[in-house]
Design a protein around this motif. Structure first.
Motif, PDB file in Angstrom:
ATOM      1  N   SER A   9      32.931  37.417  33.016  1.00 15.07           N
ATOM      2  CA  SER A   9      33.652  38.709  32.993  1.00 15.07           C
ATOM      3  C   SER A   9      33.581  39.528  31.849  1.00 15.07           C
ATOM      4  CB  SER A   9      35.029  38.939  33.601  1.00 15.07           C
ATOM      5  OG  SER A   9      35.932  38.012  32.624  1.00 15.07           O
ATOM      6  N   SER A  33      30.446  39.000  36.196  1.00 15.08           N
ATOM      7  CA  SER A  33      31.327  38.762  37.371  1.00 15.08           C
ATOM      8  C   SER A  33      31.298  40.198  38.138  1.00 15.08           C
ATOM      9  CB  SER A  33      32.680  38.054  37.322  1.00 15.08           C
ATOM     10  OG  SER A  33      33.297  39.115  36.424  1.00 15.08           O
ATOM     11  N   LYS A  35      34.109  41.678  38.773  1.00 15.73           N
ATOM     12  CA  LYS A  35      35.100  42.244  38.282  1.00 15.73           C
ATOM     13  C   LYS A  35      35.078  42.167  36.784  1.00 15.73           C
ATOM     14  CE  LYS A  35      40.206  42.096  38.079  1.00 15.73           C
ATOM     15  NZ  LYS A  35      40.125  42.320  36.643  1.00 15.73           N
ATOM     16  N   HIS A  51      30.935  36.244  41.883  1.00 10.88           N
ATOM     17  CA  HIS A  51      32.180  35.969  42.201  1.00 10.88           C
ATOM     18  C   HIS A  51      32.636  35.111  41.137  1.00 10.88           C
ATOM     19  CE1 HIS A  51      32.913  39.044  45.362  1.00 10.88           C
ATOM     20  NE2 HIS A  51      31.905  38.520  45.949  1.00 10.88           N
ATOM     21  N   GLU A  55      38.942  36.249  39.994  1.00 14.03           N
ATOM     22  CA  GLU A  55      39.072  37.292  40.851  1.00 14.03           C
ATOM     23  C   GLU A  55      40.192  36.763  41.946  1.00 14.03           C
ATOM     24  OE1 GLU A  55      35.440  38.409  42.679  1.00 14.03           O
ATOM     25  OE2 GLU A  55      34.383  38.341  40.864  1.00 14.03           O
TER      26      GLU A  55
END
Length: 206
Positions: A9, A33, A35, A51, A55
């Motif tokens: 991330s 990612s 997020k 993913h 998350e």
């Protein structure tokens, strides 16, 4: 040659601007990612998203979130990117970060299974930090050791990071110290402000 830059991330344009000049000579692909912690629209090479474990546990209320994180970290599941291994199989060079991240462990597994090359950028300058934080967790110690032994070249961002790797047992021939770069076209002396020079009693050209 296909190069995967895996950052979980934390893929960001600030670090990636150092790699962008390689576009054209190498086929770069960033992996992060959904997020992500940074805006990545300005990065000038393709990005693939997956993913990531964070998350899911970030949706949990406290203290369940803290318990979820504590359960994942010691076993290499922090920043674990779902489906990453399959996407890395077609790459030639895998470039991850830090020995304790889940995605670094995933990259190390692909490196060994598919006969790739693994490069690891390391900022951590406290030897055995992740292992000491979770001392007694067999999984964490084995994962860090596995990543450390599977890495072909470590890029230590500082000399202290290099020293930490040496203390952990990494031979010097596998370490390169490459500090964070500076764009000297952007960060350079400007035209002196005459009013400030007068106020500070600094003569022109001093």
């Amino acid at each position: 040659m296909k190069v995967a830059i895996v950052r979980g991330s934390n893929l960001n344009p600030y670090e990636m601007q150092s790699y962008e000049p390689l576009v054209g000579e190498y086929e770069l692909t960033g992996f992060c990612s959904y997020k992500n912690n940074y805006e990545i629209n300005t990065i000038r090479f393709p990005i693939k998203k997956t993913h990531i474990t964070e998350e899911f546990y970030e949706r949990l209320p406290w203290p369940a979130r803290l318990l979820g994180y504590g359960a994942l970290l010691p076993y290499g599941m922090n920043y674990y990117m779902f489906g990453l291994e399959k996407q890395l199989e077609c790459m030639d060079i895998l470039h991850a970060a830090e020995t304790y991240n889940g995605y670094s462990y995933q990259a190390a597994r692909v490196r060994n299974a598919e006969k790739k090359k693994l490069v690891l950028t390391v900022w951590e300058n406290i030897p055995f930090r992740s292992v000491r934080c979770f001392k007694g967790f067999w999984g964490n110690e084995k994962i860090v050791e596995y990543v450390r032994n599977s890495t072909d070249i470590f890029i230590a961002v500082t000399d202290r990071a290099r020293r930490a790797l040496q203390i952990e047992g990494v031979s010097d021939d596998r370490i390169r110290v490459i500090p964070a770069g500076i764009d000297t076209e952007r960060f350079r002396p400007g035209v002196p402000d005459k009013h400030i020079l007068e106020k500070l009693k600094v003569s022109d050209g001093e």
